[in-house]
Scaffold this motif. Structure first.
Motif, mmCIF file in Angstrom:
data_model
loop_
_atom_site.group_PDB
_atom_site.id
_atom_site.type_symbol
_atom_site.label_atom_id
_atom_site.label_comp_id
_atom_site.label_asym_id
_atom_site.label_seq_id
_atom_site.Cartn_x
_atom_site.Cartn_y
_atom_site.Cartn_z
ATOM 1 N N VAL A 13 73.908 43.515 -53.493
ATOM 2 C CA VAL A 13 72.404 43.704 -53.071
ATOM 3 C C VAL A 13 72.251 42.478 -52.103
ATOM 4 C CG1 VAL A 13 69.939 43.365 -53.500
ATOM 5 C CG2 VAL A 13 71.525 44.171 -55.351
ATOM 6 N N LEU A 14 71.690 43.206 -51.048
ATOM 7 C CA LEU A 14 71.554 42.456 -49.787
ATOM 8 C C LEU A 14 69.783 42.545 -49.596
ATOM 9 C CD1 LEU A 14 72.742 40.723 -47.355
ATOM 10 C CD2 LEU A 14 73.005 42.783 -45.926
ATOM 11 N N GLY A 15 69.130 41.344 -49.573
ATOM 12 C CA GLY A 15 67.831 41.383 -49.695
ATOM 13 C C GLY A 15 67.185 40.249 -49.267
ATOM 14 N N ASP A 16 65.849 40.087 -49.548
ATOM 15 C CA ASP A 16 65.177 38.853 -49.060
ATOM 16 C C ASP A 16 64.522 38.186 -50.467
ATOM 17 O OD1 ASP A 16 62.936 40.737 -49.835
ATOM 18 O OD2 ASP A 16 62.815 41.185 -47.369
ATOM 19 N N SER A 17 63.460 37.794 -50.269
ATOM 20 C CA SER A 17 62.695 37.019 -51.444
ATOM 21 C C SER A 17 62.417 37.994 -52.630
ATOM 22 C CB SER A 17 61.403 36.221 -51.006
ATOM 23 O OG SER A 17 60.439 37.039 -50.510
ATOM 24 N N VAL A 18 62.098 39.194 -52.379
ATOM 25 C CA VAL A 18 61.651 40.140 -53.475
ATOM 26 C C VAL A 18 63.065 40.357 -54.204
ATOM 27 C CG1 VAL A 18 60.949 42.628 -53.895
ATOM 28 C CG2 VAL A 18 59.882 41.190 -52.009
ATOM 29 N N SER A 19 64.146 40.233 -53.667
ATOM 30 C CA SER A 19 65.391 40.463 -54.752
ATOM 31 C C SER A 19 66.030 39.408 -55.076
ATOM 32 C CB SER A 19 66.483 41.253 -53.668
ATOM 33 O OG SER A 19 65.692 42.414 -53.129
ATOM 34 N N THR A 20 65.314 38.263 -55.016
ATOM 35 C CA THR A 20 66.021 36.931 -55.468
ATOM 36 C C THR A 20 65.720 36.726 -57.240
ATOM 37 O OG1 THR A 20 63.840 35.508 -54.891
ATOM 38 C CG2 THR A 20 65.815 35.778 -53.184
ATOM 39 N N PHE A 21 66.523 35.875 -57.584
ATOM 40 C CA PHE A 21 66.276 35.297 -59.018
ATOM 41 C C PHE A 21 67.287 34.289 -59.262
ATOM 42 C CE2 PHE A 21 66.518 35.275 -63.587
ATOM 43 C CZ PHE A 21 65.137 35.788 -63.825
ATOM 44 N N GLU A 22 66.484 33.210 -59.687
ATOM 45 C CA GLU A 22 67.359 31.857 -60.062
ATOM 46 C C GLU A 22 68.599 32.152 -60.816
ATOM 47 O OE1 GLU A 22 65.573 27.455 -60.358
ATOM 48 O OE2 GLU A 22 65.206 28.791 -62.266
ATOM 49 N N ILE A 36 57.857 30.475 -60.553
ATOM 50 C CA ILE A 36 57.345 31.901 -60.196
ATOM 51 C C ILE A 36 57.643 32.979 -61.262
ATOM 52 C CG2 ILE A 36 57.771 33.772 -58.428
ATOM 53 C CD1 ILE A 36 55.992 31.318 -57.333
ATOM 54 N N GLN A 37 58.728 32.861 -61.920
ATOM 55 C CA GLN A 37 59.078 33.813 -63.138
ATOM 56 C C GLN A 37 57.811 33.837 -63.986
ATOM 57 O OE1 GLN A 37 62.773 32.701 -64.794
ATOM 58 N NE2 GLN A 37 63.872 32.797 -62.800
#
Length: 215
Positions: A13-22, A36-37
């Motif tokens: 996956v190549l993405g921005d904040s919407v695709s992040t997860f700690e 945020i979770q």
């Protein structure tokens, strides 16, 4: 190096904040941290749009190199054109499928469409050179719904150039580059958010369903 499971495709996956997860995406730019979770109800990777897509397609996660605040444009180490980011997509095995979900920050930060077009085109053609055997899927830009209890969105959508212009650019580049298009925006469906931009758990479900409808 991740050993590929029999008959299972590796998805990166190549993405921005919407695709992040700690704990999954690079630690220097995570939006979905523990705080945020809890706020969003997105408590595990299984709640994210991208993992829902991967599970539904019976694939395995390779590398998710998503960075909060990142744009396609800018020629920064955080940009979608960054060689470091693009090569990182193979850090757990060469991807069979690459999900590209970028462009929302270019739209929100007012990057001129002409610049966005050039940078997005360069990003996709470089990915094709790096991963000639991979299926590359480019997502168009979705818009979120502002929660009833918030007056101000994460950024002022009304002050931005229409997202349709950026989605049209993505459509055109995907066609010319002969890569796959996940035209999620064509359905005219917005998603539930915590701030007008970042999806909550329900919003992630909506985004995943639109990607799967396109795929």
């Amino acid at each position: 190096m991740q050993k590929k499971e029999s008959n299972k495709l590796i998805y990166s996956v190549l993405g921005d904040s919407v695709s992040t997860f700690e704990g999954i995406t690079p630690s220097e730019a995570v939006f979905y941290d523990s705080y945020i979770q809890a706020e969003s109800g997105i408590m595990t990777p299984e709640d994210t749009w991208w993992m829902k897509v991967i599970r539904a397609k019976d694939g395995v996660l390779g590398s998710n190199h998503s960075l909060a605040g990142s744009t396609v444009s800018g020629r920064l180490l955080s940009s979608g054109t960054s060689a470091r980011r693009q090569r990182a997509l193979a850090q757990n095995g060469a991807p069979d499928v690459i999900l590209v979900n970028m462009g929302a920050n270019d739209w929100g930060f007012g990057v001129l469409p002409e610049e966005f077009k050039k940078e997005y085109q360069d990003m996709i053609y470089t990915l094709k050179l790096l991963y000639p055997q991979a299926q590359i899927w480019c997502g168009t830009i979705l818009e979120g719904e502002l929660p009833a209890d918030r007056k101000d969105a994460f950024f002022n959508v009304d002050a931005c150039i229409s997202s349709r212009i950026y989605s049209d650019i993505i459509r055109d580049i995907a066609r010319k580059a002969d890569v796959h298009l996940a035209d999620t925006a064509r359905h005219g469906i917005s998603y539930s958010t915590i701030d007008g931009v970042h999806p909550d758990k329900k919003g992630m479900e909506t985004i995943a369903s639109l990607w799967l409808r396109e795929m």
